[in-house]
Design a protein around this motif. Sequence first.
Motif, mmCIF file in Angstrom:
data_model
loop_
_atom_site.group_PDB
_atom_site.id
_atom_site.type_symbol
_atom_site.label_atom_id
_atom_site.label_comp_id
_atom_site.label_asym_id
_atom_site.label_seq_id
_atom_site.Cartn_x
_atom_site.Cartn_y
_atom_site.Cartn_z
ATOM 1 N N LEU A 9 9.413 8.715 28.933
ATOM 2 C CA LEU A 9 9.939 7.247 28.624
ATOM 3 C C LEU A 9 9.730 7.135 27.152
ATOM 4 N N THR A 10 8.966 7.736 26.588
ATOM 5 C CA THR A 10 8.649 7.438 24.975
ATOM 6 C C THR A 10 9.017 8.568 24.122
ATOM 7 N N GLY A 11 8.985 9.503 24.628
ATOM 8 C CA GLY A 11 9.396 10.617 23.814
ATOM 9 C C GLY A 11 8.195 11.372 23.196
ATOM 10 N N ARG A 12 6.868 10.663 23.244
ATOM 11 C CA ARG A 12 5.909 11.096 22.775
ATOM 12 C C ARG A 12 5.068 12.217 23.990
ATOM 13 N N TYR A 13 4.544 13.380 23.206
ATOM 14 C CA TYR A 13 4.026 14.207 24.144
ATOM 15 C C TYR A 13 2.587 14.726 23.589
ATOM 16 N N TRP A 14 1.579 14.417 24.325
ATOM 17 C CA TRP A 14 0.137 14.816 24.125
ATOM 18 C C TRP A 14 -0.302 15.510 25.008
ATOM 19 N N MET A 15 -1.360 16.192 25.171
ATOM 20 C CA MET A 15 -1.984 17.043 26.231
ATOM 21 C C MET A 15 -2.465 15.939 26.907
ATOM 22 N N SER A 16 -2.827 16.462 28.161
ATOM 23 C CA SER A 16 -3.124 15.428 29.324
ATOM 24 C C SER A 16 -4.651 15.014 28.808
ATOM 25 N N THR A 17 -5.337 15.922 28.200
ATOM 26 C CA THR A 17 -6.927 15.635 27.875
ATOM 27 C C THR A 17 -6.840 14.388 26.700
ATOM 28 N N LEU A 51 5.741 0.052 27.043
ATOM 29 C CA LEU A 51 7.026 0.397 27.561
ATOM 30 C C LEU A 51 6.625 0.974 28.848
ATOM 31 N N VAL A 52 5.435 2.230 29.142
ATOM 32 C CA VAL A 52 5.239 2.461 30.382
ATOM 33 C C VAL A 52 4.904 1.517 31.219
ATOM 34 N N LEU A 53 4.075 0.329 31.016
ATOM 35 C CA LEU A 53 3.622 -0.626 31.656
ATOM 36 C C LEU A 53 4.564 -1.619 32.159
ATOM 37 N N GLY A 54 5.677 -1.668 31.219
ATOM 38 C CA GLY A 54 6.641 -2.750 31.510
ATOM 39 C C GLY A 54 6.185 -3.977 31.194
ATOM 40 N N LEU A 55 5.468 -3.899 29.883
ATOM 41 C CA LEU A 55 5.034 -5.162 29.215
ATOM 42 C C LEU A 55 5.740 -5.636 27.789
#
Length: 260
Positions: free
Chosen positions: A159-167, A189-193
């Motif tokens: 949804l945002t194009g940002r990639y971080w490791m899950s940790t 954006l992910v939360l729809g707020l």
Amino acid sequence: MTELPGFAVLLARLLEHRGEAPADLARRAGAAEADLAALSAGAAPGQALLRRLAPALGLDTADLFEIAAVPLPEDLAPAGGMATTSIVGVVRFGKALPADRRAELRAFVASLPPARQTGRIEGLPALATDPRSPGNLLMRMVAARNLGWTGTAKIFHLLTGRYWMSTAYGRIASGETALTPDLLTDFALVLGLPPAELAALLGMPLPPLPPLPLLPPVPAGSPGPDESAVDAALLLRGLRRLGVEQLREAEDLARALQPG
């Protein structure tokens, strides 16, 4: 680690940002003004009042429970278990659909009965009331969509194009990694707020707006650049109560609805 204040302060921040008085909120929610006054004085909110306030505030009910640091009741809790890894596929294919077919997919998801809870969500942060950080709250709101750390990393990337490791999302949940204005915008954006409302709620600034690029005119009737992501955020809310088999049905439909 920045500590969040109690629910009374968070609610006051949101109402101040909107230019709304507690009495106005009480009227729209069909609640007694005395109940809102008690909240403003620091009283703990009950479940019934939170359920009234959420639609009046335009918030997802589970999100308001998390903001108020009240444990989610069974009907609002995510399904948990292995379903967390199946949500990403539905969102990936759903986001690629035209607007009318995205609406059809959301309607199908809404028609499915909720699944029985099957286990704890991977990496779910503890309900921390003292202290509680902005990152902890936002990760609990994400977890309410049945996303563990791995699912969160994949959904943020979609949804945002940002990639971080899950940790990295675990460090946000624990308060080890501070929440930045850019990250706050991604969470919104992910939360729809609305980002400005989320920033006001958390007492944080938003990142400065970038200069407008010189782009050719957008043809009339073309969707906005974030429309599919906005719809995906709405889809996430519906997916959280579904089990693995239901999610497979939803993904099959999302595949079948692909154009061409």
